[in-house]
Design an enzyme around this catalytic site. Structure first.
Site, short mmCIF file in Angstrom:
data_model
loop_
_atom_site.label_atom_id
_atom_site.label_comp_id
_atom_site.label_asym_id
_atom_site.label_seq_id
_atom_site.Cartn_x
_atom_site.Cartn_y
_atom_site.Cartn_z
CB CYS A 191 -46.03 -0.90 52.36
SG CYS A 191 -46.02 -2.67 52.00
CB CYS B 266 -46.51 -2.15 48.80
SG CYS B 266 -47.23 -2.77 50.31
CG ASP B 267 -45.08 1.44 47.58
OD1 ASP B 267 -45.84 0.86 46.79
OD2 ASP B 267 -45.48 2.19 48.48
#
Ligand code: NAP
Length: 330
Positions: free
Chosen positions: A157, A160-161
């Site tokens: 993701c 997200c990261d």
């Protein structure tokens, strides 16, 4: 001290421990299948709304966030929170509202009869309404290094990261919209993004392809696959292999994003709930499925956003739709 919310629901003393589930109880107003952000949020809303609610969490509760490290983009946590900790908090919050949570796997469902039947290996549960919140899993490359460096460089993701990988070179695997979108997004942080695709043409939409091809930070590796992921404490290298020539190349990179699609967890429902050709639940109206009384929330129907916060939002929406449904079908 007891408190009452605007709708008159009595809230528990906030200092009391959550209730211990009555494992003999099998009949509920609402049964939620799945315990990621969508399932827990639905549990919080249904229980708080006064419905006798069961979450069947599966054997590994918590969903995809259990495999994540720090979550920086879930509102309410100024300094971020570890994914597994966030899921424990959601679980406890749902239990405090009165949700019964049983960590057992659903092996079959019967949505043809009412109340609906939900079966685990050892028990048969009944629900007047059901929320399917079983999520989706990212497809894996199937490499040993992928597992070893999960959360240590390997991610599924970018939203997200990505911000954890500032000023590093990165690899993105895949040729669909997700891979191209993620590669483009990651150029905000990375010095260079290597897009590795197994064919010599992309599956992604033309507009997104053009955007990526005009981005000087993205380098395309056509007809290529990732053969190995190497490192020490964290991943440090990706070994690429050109499928046509057999040539290998080792890239020194800080991270590798796998974006080769997702698989919704819907096998259980295949013959009863309408699914699209990739297995995602088709919503008919708001969070309603094709069967009245069966609802779906989160990544199990959402292929676009796939965020913890959007899954939680869908869980809330499904619970509100359940409330309307149960009020009308007393
Ligand atoms: P996808 O469209 O199924 O694409 C998956 C990509 O991964 C394909 O290029 C495929 O290669 C490759 N792939 C699959 N298995 C692989 C493997 N084992 N090893 C290496 N490569 C592999 O998945 P997606 O990109 O996640 O998109 C899913 C859906 O969401 C699509 O309908 C997409 O349009 C939509 N979506 C839309 C947006 C947007 O509009 N902003 C953003 C994200 C996703 P091949 O091409 O060779 O099959």
């Amino acid at each position: 001290m007891m408190a009452s919310d605007a709708s008159g629901v009595i809230l528990e003393n906030k200092d009391e421990p959550p209730k211990i589930p009555d494992k003999k109880k099998t009949k509920f107003d609402v049964v939620i299948i799945g315990a990621g952000p969508a399932g827990y949020t639905a549990g919080i809303y249904c229980s708080r709304g006064g419905y006798d609610t069961l979450i069947l969490s599966g054997i590994l509760p918590g969903g995809q966030l259990v495999n994540t490290t720090e979550v920086e983009n879930f509102p309410g946590f100024e300094k971020g929170i570890m994914g597994p900790d966030l899921m424990i908090e959601m679980r406890k919050q749902s239990q405090r509202m009165g949700t019964t949570i049983i960590d057992d796997e659903v092996v079959n469902v019967d949505f043809r009869r009412r109340p609906f039947k939900i079966l685990t290996a050892s028990e048969e549960y009944e629900g007047k309404a059901v929320i399917i919140a079983t999520g989706a899993n990212p497809r894996k490359l199937g490499l040993e290094g992928e597992q070893k460096f999960g959360g240590k460089g390997v991610s599924y993701c970018a939203t997200c990261d990505g911000p954890f990988f500032r000023n590093q070179e990165l690899v993105v695997v895949g040729g669909g919209d997700s891979a191209i979108e993620e590669a483009t997004f990651l150029t905000k942080f990375a010095t260079k993004v290597h897009l590795v695709h197994r064919r010599n043409e992309l599956r992604a939409s033309k507009v997104m392809q053009e955007r990526a091809m005009n981005n000087e930070k993205i380098k395309f590796h056509w007809d290529s696959e990732v053969k190995d992921i190497k490192g020490d404490q964290k991943m440090q290298q990706a070994v690429l292999k050109n499928i046509k020539t057999g040539n290998e190349e080792t890239l020194s990179v800080g991270g590798l994003f796998v974006a080769i699609g997702h698989e919704p967890n819907t096998k259980l429902f295949a013959n009863q709930i309408e699914l699209d050709d990739e297995g995602y639940v088709i919503l008919k109206n708001k969070t309603h499925t094709n069967i009245e009384g069966i609802f779906a929330a989160g990544d199990v129907h959402d292929r676009n956003y796939r965020q913890a916060i959007t899954a939680a939002g869908f869980g809330c929406m499904a619970a509100i739709d359940v409330d309307k449904y149960l009020t009308e079908h007393k």
